[in-house]
Design an enzyme around this catalytic site. Structure first.
Site, PDB file in Angstrom:
ATOM      1  N   HIS A 153      47.074  22.766  21.704  1.00  0.00           N
ATOM      2  CA  HIS A 153      47.386  22.764  23.142  1.00  0.00           C
ATOM      3  C   HIS A 153      48.437  21.702  23.457  1.00  0.00           C
ATOM      4  O   HIS A 153      49.433  21.973  24.151  1.00  0.00           O
ATOM      5  CB  HIS A 153      46.087  22.491  23.912  1.00  0.00           C
ATOM      6  CG  HIS A 153      46.247  22.382  25.388  1.00  0.00           C
ATOM      7  ND1 HIS A 153      45.805  23.344  26.272  1.00  0.00           N
ATOM      8  CD2 HIS A 153      46.799  21.398  26.167  1.00  0.00           C
ATOM      9  CE1 HIS A 153      46.076  22.970  27.507  1.00  0.00           C
ATOM     10  NE2 HIS A 153      46.675  21.790  27.478  1.00  0.00           N
ATOM     11  N   GLU A 154      48.241  20.474  22.931  1.00  0.00           N
ATOM     12  CA  GLU A 154      49.202  19.396  23.189  1.00  0.00           C
ATOM     13  C   GLU A 154      50.522  19.639  22.469  1.00  0.00           C
ATOM     14  O   GLU A 154      51.590  19.285  22.979  1.00  0.00           O
ATOM     15  CB  GLU A 154      48.602  18.052  22.765  1.00  0.00           C
ATOM     16  CG  GLU A 154      47.348  17.649  23.522  1.00  0.00           C
ATOM     17  CD  GLU A 154      47.567  17.599  25.026  1.00  0.00           C
ATOM     18  OE1 GLU A 154      48.689  17.249  25.456  1.00  0.00           O
ATOM     19  OE2 GLU A 154      46.618  17.912  25.774  1.00  0.00           O
ATOM     20  N   HIS A 160      52.696  21.771  24.605  1.00  0.00           N
ATOM     21  CA  HIS A 160      53.397  20.959  25.602  1.00  0.00           C
ATOM     22  C   HIS A 160      54.612  20.279  24.982  1.00  0.00           C
ATOM     23  O   HIS A 160      55.717  20.279  25.550  1.00  0.00           O
ATOM     24  CB  HIS A 160      52.460  19.870  26.154  1.00  0.00           C
ATOM     25  CG  HIS A 160      51.431  20.351  27.108  1.00  0.00           C
ATOM     26  ND1 HIS A 160      51.720  21.131  28.207  1.00  0.00           N
ATOM     27  CD2 HIS A 160      50.086  20.139  27.148  1.00  0.00           C
ATOM     28  CE1 HIS A 160      50.615  21.383  28.875  1.00  0.00           C
ATOM     29  NE2 HIS A 160      49.600  20.790  28.255  1.00  0.00           N
TER      30      HIS A 160
END
Length: 429
Positions: free
Chosen positions: A69-70, A73
């Site tokens: 998820h990070e 980003h």
């Protein structure tokens, strides 16, 4: 946002990944929750050791999901021109640490939306894995873990879309308000209040659950709510801090015409005559008026004691072509973006000539002195007019940190100390 310190896990897609020590606390709590509560509820009749293995596997795969998820980003941020220094896993998830804010609302929207979208894709992948495990006849614990991870990642995506800063939904909300109003500060304040309200609601929910006898659910809700409220406040302060630094010129904080160390000086003499007598941790290395590089305490300390009398600073310095630099008229925010991890000083150059040295640690100290002197408020309120600062603010202006006040306007009264003596800045004499 490291909390307790940590260690490096390696580089993923070019980004350094770290694990904060606080991660182990929440990892143990997650394993206990999964193995003692969730999996016995979802799949009955198995031994405690089976539930423990399921809990450990699910926790590791879930934190891998958080890391992905990070990374989503970070990868999109890189394509939009935002520099991401590292990714850190810590209590309650992870964070991609960026050096600067997005330049446009669209950039903010895209790099933020990448996280929840990745969680939805991961949820779909685990759901497909569960169906595949059932189709080929794998044991029920395997398919149960996959199904549970699909549910967790779906919850992660939905939870992150709540419009409260610094959750992804809060940042998306901020990008929309920013695009509509053209005012990033106002958008950040609105999103921050959303984060505080949501965090407070979770705390209240947790207390009600505790009162009703739900110990585990109440503790989780209250703890997450407390964390989100603090994260919202901290994120807003960091935003204001960056805005402040974007309006302060480097010359205001730099050491002008810094003391230099001759290239043939031994490490032993550099330590005794410079590092132990002065207050600086780094000095330019000079050869006949030409700066060759930078020697700092870390490089000097790396030379074994028996060799310090025979090793010169030129042999262990950081050469100038490896060093980042900044101009005296550029902002401190620009300087911090260019600062390299592990290098505590920046060369300040004008027309390829060394005119100063910026100690990165001095930036925080300078801001703290401004706070203590009452020139700026910690919550973004007006500059104090009764603390002697009024003479340095242009007449008729009422500068505020949150509404775009020009900090650099303080230069109108001219320099007042050795560290504020740059004669060319702002046209001062």
């Amino acid at each position: 946002m490291p909390l307790l310190g940590g260690f490096r896990l390696g580089r993923w897609f070019g980004f350094p990944v770290r694990i904060d020590y606080s991660w182990f606390l929440v990892a143990a709590l997650v394993v206990w929750t999964f193995s003692a509560s969730e999996f016995p509820r979802l799949l009955r009749g198995y031994a405690g050791s089976t539930y423990l293995v399921m809990g450990v596997a699910a926790a590791l795969l879930f934190f891998l999901s958080v890391l992905l998820h990070e990374l989503a980003h970070a990868v999109v941020a890189r394509t939009r021109g935002v520099t991401v220094e590292s990714i850190t896993l810590f209590v309650f998830g992870g964070i991609a640490q960026a050096r600067e804010e997005a330049k446009r609302p669209l950039d903010e929207f895209l790099l933020t939306a990448a996280g929840p979208l990745s969680s939805l894709l991961i949820a779909g992948a685990f759901h497909a894995a569960r169906l595949g495990a059932e189709a080929v006849g794998l044991s029920p614990p395997v398919s149960t873990v996959f199904g549970f991870l699909a549910f967790l990642n779906l919850i992660l995506a939905v939870f992150n879309m709540i419009p409260g800063f610094p959750l992804d939904g809060g940042r998306i909300f901020r990008s929309i308000v920013w695009a509509a109003t053209g005012d990033m500060a106002r958008a950040t304040r609105w999103a921050t209040w959303g984060g505080r309200i949501f965090g407070g609601t979770l705390i209240l929910t947790g207390l009600l659950l505790l009162a009703s006898g739900s110990l585990l659910g109440g503790l989780w809700a209250a703890f997450i709510g407390w964390f989100l409220m603090n994260a919202a406040t901290t994120s807003f302060r960091q935003f204001e801090y960056r805005r402040l630094l974007s309006r302060v010129p480097v010359w205001r904080v730099m050491t002008p015409e810094p003391r230099r160390i001759a290239a043939d000086t031994t490490i032993e003499r550099a330590i005794s005559d410079h590092f132990l007598r002065g207050r600086d941790d780094a000095y330019p290395v000079d050869l006949n008026g030409i700066v060759l590089g930078l020697i700092d305490t870390t490089r000097a300390a790396g030379v074994p004691a028996p060799l310090r009398a025979s090793t010169t600073v030129a042999q262990v310095m950081r050469p100038i072509y490896e060093l980042a630099s900044v101009g005296p008229g550029e902002s401190l925010a620009d300087a911090l973006v260019r600062a390299e991890p592990g290098v505590g000083s920046l060369l300040v150059l004008e027309d390829q000539r060394l005119v100063g040295l910026l100690d990165i640690r001095e930036v925080g100290g300078w801001v703290q002195r401004m706070y203590r002197l009452g020139l700026i408020s910690r919550d973004g309120e007006d500059w104090s007019a009764g603390s002697g600062a009024g003479a340095e603010i242009a007449p008729g202006r009422h500068a505020t940190l949150a509404e775009g006040g020009d900090v650099a306007g303080m230069a109108a009264a001219g320099p007042r100390s050795r560290r504020e003596s740059w004669p060319r800045a702002e046209g001062s004499a």
